[in-house]
Design an enzyme around this catalytic site. Structure first.
Site, PDB file in Angstrom:
ATOM      1  N   LYS A   1       2.507   3.336   7.261  1.00 51.95           N
ATOM      2  CA  LYS A   1       2.265   2.429   6.150  1.00 51.95           C
ATOM      3  C   LYS A   1       0.808   1.993   6.231  1.00 51.95           C
ATOM      4  O   LYS A   1       0.376   1.439   7.230  1.00 51.95           O
ATOM      5  CB  LYS A   1       3.173   1.219   6.338  1.00 51.95           C
TER       6      LYS A   1
ATOM      7  N   GLY B   1       0.846  -1.189   0.000  1.00 45.94           N
ATOM      8  CA  GLY B   1       0.000   0.000   0.000  1.00 45.94           C
ATOM      9  C   GLY B   1       0.879   1.235   0.000  1.00 45.94           C
ATOM     10  O   GLY B   1       2.033   1.173  -0.406  1.00 45.94           O
TER      11      GLY B   1
ATOM     12  N   ASP C   1      13.751 -10.185   0.912  1.00 46.87           N
ATOM     13  CA  ASP C   1      13.561  -9.099  -0.050  1.00 46.87           C
ATOM     14  C   ASP C   1      14.601  -8.010   0.190  1.00 46.87           C
ATOM     15  O   ASP C   1      14.273  -6.844   0.318  1.00 46.87           O
ATOM     16  CB  ASP C   1      12.131  -8.562   0.050  1.00 46.87           C
TER      17      ASP C   1
END
Ligand SMILES: *[C@@H]1O[C@H](CO)[C@@H](O)[C@H](O)[C@H]1NC(C)=O
Ligand SMILES: *[C@@H]1O[C@H](CO)[C@@H](O)[C@H](O)[C@H]1NC(C)=O
Length: 862
Positions: free
Chosen positions: A558, A542, A654
């Site tokens: 966030k 988002g 990641d």
């Protein structure tokens, strides 16, 4: 050679070999009336592979007396899925033929397994050969070695579906190429299984509304077989047809991956009468990739896959669909494009299948033109806007692409052409032979290590006591709202330190307890009601806003996209991870808010943004070499802590420069734990589900084997190091092919000794050559093909700190011999611990102390 006696033996037994085979390979449970052969070529006895399938010797199927021999591969590549059938081979120095008795009028799948290695001292690069099946050419002037290199795979499997022969026998001929002198042929494994009669029929030719291709009349080569949005399916999980299904993510084009989903437990997938179960297993139909929840976004992109194929052939593209979420016609209608042409307008899975949970498949044929530049096949999906469906979305569950033989009954394409640079790099790699180091240095090191160990023990005990005191008076907790977390303590203890139990309906109970609760009103006020001007980033999860809470504390907020299921999962993971972790080099979670279906995370504000922005935006001030080293060291500390500091190994999954944030003092903090994996079983199994991460940073081994270890983070960090050095993105599609991937390009340049030419111009001439060497060598090691060859995060950290010391004091005596850094793990660990404690002294970090403590205990035990 013993081949002559093998031939005799095979002639004697040939007459009843077929029945014999049923007994031998019965494990794979063939359906009645099925031909099934599974041969380990060159092996002298039956063996079972890692999937539990039984492979039998090939000798009795070799027909003519020819020059062949059995051989064993010289070395075993760690990425081989099993030593059977790859470690033994049949090597042919003249034309040789296998003959199989099969049921006439049936198609057969033939799978050839090749592991290019040195057999009986033969050079793998000299093996060029052709393979024919009756009148069809399957491979021509084929080099398994070049093909494997170009695909960066250790082994190659080629699968063909062959037209029936009238005679009831199927003949495979291996012929060494006459073009190359000294050429030979080889094969490691041959599988043959009959294809059910109705697997292939005819398919409409895309772009020609009135033409179709009769697939049943062709021989085919399987090019790709993908479980879209799902995971790797091994041969023994595939309804007796022993096909392998791969993850599709490596073939996705661009940054728009869509979202993956899985059928809920209460949805049953039922094959309708027109779709026999062997078309594709349930596992394929029960996972899917769709475009995502946002209609606006979906309207503006195509969900696209790109495949490398051979030019001048016709391809059969088979789409497997099953909608396990929606139930009505025109809820999800989409267009299917193949190579920029509409294959199907307004595809509607429910309209085709009749109801939810029912599989359906569609075939299309497409022809690629001849000539260079036609080696790609594009498949794209886009919402069918003109149909005004309820959701602007598309879905795909599985995809197969088959090449059809051409008019000359040929299926063979050319060998791929690796760039000259890659070839040179490979030959350099072979030449480079690291001589073993002398023993004196390692003795010296263990001496130093023993001395340091004593010091550290004392230091650690002091720090430990100090920390305990701080916890007791609770001041840390009040200041940060985050609990201190010792790795041997229980959650009950945590909740009494900071807990609030009035939050979190759908958050995991532990996370809810550990998370400071903000009201939605507070968040809205702090972000000017989520004003667009406050947006500082957008992720898969988002948007990220800057904001102010508690009368003046700057924070990053966030906000999860409420419709994205993936978002919810990642939100959960992030909160679970971060609420348990506290480290100077990990971004800190301040709190969360869950109200009105909103899920919001509140973090410390990072004044200097992401590392990425400072490496690419031209208007940013350029980071000095020292600053860059310090940032890399900080990020490495954060990752090292994740891997070793907590109770269980945590794999970030990641690691990239946009996930390394910089605070106002340029301290690096690792962020974004949405994909992280942890658990007590991780160490034993290393098994992952779906490959996730970011392209350009993805560990190739993780890709191929779908097994996740902390070394995948090390690989990604290697890419980060080169990015910091070269100040270019990990992937840059605008560059020439061999330069697109920074990991490949930098490694090639490093091997060829021309790395200086690609480093950031702002750094040129400002790095001491010794520093540059050490740094590049460290980055290169991180990018090793195989996880076991990569250093641990602790070793990387140690090396970077060494580079920094060298930078600060280039002429000073180097205390530790630099090429011995991997010699003594214990020493780096203990050294590390000291530095970690001293640099993070003002930061309370109980985990660290405990970790240091356990390392010391470990050390003493050796
Ligand atoms: C999707 O692909 C088709 C076919 O190549 C193309 O015509 C169309 O413009 C693409 N749409 C978008 C939004 O990229
Ligand atoms: C393309 O394939 C056809 C046979 O299907 C062949 O005659 C023709 O020469 C091929 N073209 C090229 C450029 O290879």
């Amino acid at each position: 050679m013993s081949s002559n006696s093998h031939v005799l033996f095979s002639l004697m037994f040939f007459s009843f070999s077929c029945k014999f085979l049923y007994v031998v390979s019965g494990r794979s449970s063939p359906r009645s009336n099925t031909d099934l052969f599974i041969l380990a070529c060159g092996d002298s006895s039956s063996k079972t592979d890692a999937n539990g399938r039984k492979w039998v010797p090939d000798s009795e199927y070799l027909t003519s007396s020819c020059n062949s021999m059995s051989a064993t591969a010289e070395s075993q590549d760690p990425s081989l899925p099993s030593s059977v059938p790859y470690m033994s081979a049949r090597v042919f120095t003249s034309e040789c033929t296998y003959k199989f008795s099969v049921s006439p009028e049936k198609h057969h799948w033939v799978r050839l397994h090749f592991y290019p290695s040195s057999y009986s001292s033969l050079d793998p690069l000299e093996a060029y050969f052709s393979v024919t099946a009756g009148e069809f050419t399957l491979l021509n002037n084929f080099s398994a070695s070049i093909t494997a290199q170009a695909l960066t795979q250790a082994y190659i499997i080629r699968e063909f579906s062959l037209k029936p022969s009238q005679s009831g026998s199927l003949i495979l001929t291996f012929t060494p190429s006459s073009k190359q002198k000294g050429s030979y042929a080889f094969v490691n494994g041959i599988e043959m299984v009959s294809v059910p009669a109705d697997v292939f029929e005819s398919a409409p030719l895309v772009g020609f509304s009135d033409q179709s291709v009769d697939v049943n009349d062709s021989s085919l080569q399987t090019m790709f077989r993908l479980n879209i949005g799902g995971k790797y399916i091994p041969p023994n999980n595939d309804s007796g047809l022993t096909r392998t299904w791969y993850d599709d993510s490596p073939y996705l084009f661009g940054a728009a991956f869509g979202v993956t989903s899985q059928a809920a437990k209460n949805v049953t997938i039922r094959y309708p009468s027109g779709v026999p179960g062997y078309i594709a297993p349930i596992d394929v139909y029960s996972t899917a990739r769709s475009m995502g929840p946002n209609a606006k976004v979906n309207e503006n992109y195509n969900l696209t896959w790109v495949f490398q194929v051979d030019a001048n052939f016709t391809y059969l593209v088979r789409f497997h669909f099953c909608d396990f979420q929606l139930t009505k016609v025109n809820q999800r209608a989409f267009d299917i494009y193949i190579n920029n042409q509409t294959a199907q307008a307004a595809a509607d899975v429910i309209a085709w299948s009749g109801s939810k949970g029912v599989p359906v498949y569609k075939d299309f044929a497409t022809h690629t033109s001849d000539g260079p530049g036609n080696e790609e096949l594009w498949v794209a999906l886009h919402p069918s806007v003109s149909m005004k469906p309820e959701y602007y979305d598309a879905i795909l569950n599985g995809l197969e692409i088959f090449k059809l033989n051409d008019a000359a009954r040929n299926l063979a394409g050319p060998n791929p052409v690796p760039s000259p640079m890659l070839l040179k790099a490979v030959s350099d790699e072979k030449k480079a032979f690291a001589p073993s180091e002398s023993n004196n240095q390692s003795k010296l090191i263990s001496g130093i290590a023993a001395g340091i160990a004593g010091l550290v023990l004392v230091a650690a005990i002091c720090i430990f006591i100090h920390r305990r005191k701080k916890i007791a008076d609770g001041s840390e907790c009040a200041a940060s709202w985050l609990p201190l977390y010792g790795n041997s303590q229980t959650s009950a203890c945590k909740s009494t330190i900071c807990g609030r139990s009035d939050v979190g309906r759908s958050l995991s109970s532990q996370a809810a307890v550990m998370c400071r609760h903000f009201t939605l009103a507070e968040i809205k006020q702090g972000t000017k009601n989520f004003d667009e001007s406050q947006v500082i980033g957008v992720g898969g999860f988002g948007k990220v806003y800057k904001g102010i809470v508690d009368r003046g504390t700057k924070v990053a907020i966030k906000r999860s996209n409420p419709c994205s299921e993936q978002g919810v999962n990642e939100f959960q993971t992030e909160i679970d991870m971060l609420s348990k972790l506290r480290h100077r080099h990990l971004v800190s979670l301040i709190g969360c808010c869950e109200e009105n279906g909103e899920m919001i995370l509140v973090y410390d504000f990072m004044g200097n943004g992401t590392l990425r922005e400072h490496l690419c935006k031209s208007n940013m001030s350029h980071l000095s070499w020292k600053q860059r080293l310090e940032i890399c060291i900080g990020a490495a500390r954060g990752l090292h802590y994740l891997h070793t500091g907590a109770k269980y190994t945590i794999i970030h999954r990641d690691v990239k420069t946009t996930n390394i944030l910089l605070d106002e003092n340029w301290v690096a903090k690792v962020s974004d734990f949405g994909l992280s994996k942890t658990g007590p079983n991780l160490d034993q199994t290393h098994v992952s589900t779906v490959v996730k991460g970011s392209f350009g940073y993805l560990d190739p081994e993780y890709f191929r084997r779908q097994q996740l270890t902390e070394k995948s983070d090390v690989y990604s960090f290697g890419v980060v190091l080169f990015e910091v050095l070269c100040a270019r993105p990990a992937l840059d599609p605008s560059l020439p092919k061999e330069q697109v991937s920074l990991a490949d390009w930098a490694r090639q340049c490093q091997r060829m000794g021309v790395l200086e030419e690609i480093i950031d111009p702002h750094l040129r001439g400002k790095i001491n050559p010794k520093c540059l060497n050490k740094f590049a060598e460290t980055a290169e090691k991180c990018l090793s093909e195989h996880g076991i060859d990569r250093p641990s995060m602790g070793d990387v950290l140690w090396n970077l700190e060494f580079v920094l010391r060298l930078h600060k004091n280039p002429d000073g005596e180097v205390m530790i011999p630099e090429d011995k850094v991997n010699a003594d793990y214990t020493m780096h660990r203990t050294m590390l611990t000291i530095e970690e404690e001293s640099t993070a002294s003002e930061e309370t970090d109980d985990v660290n102390t405990s970790a240091a403590f356990s390392q010391l205990v470990d050390f003493k035990g050796r």
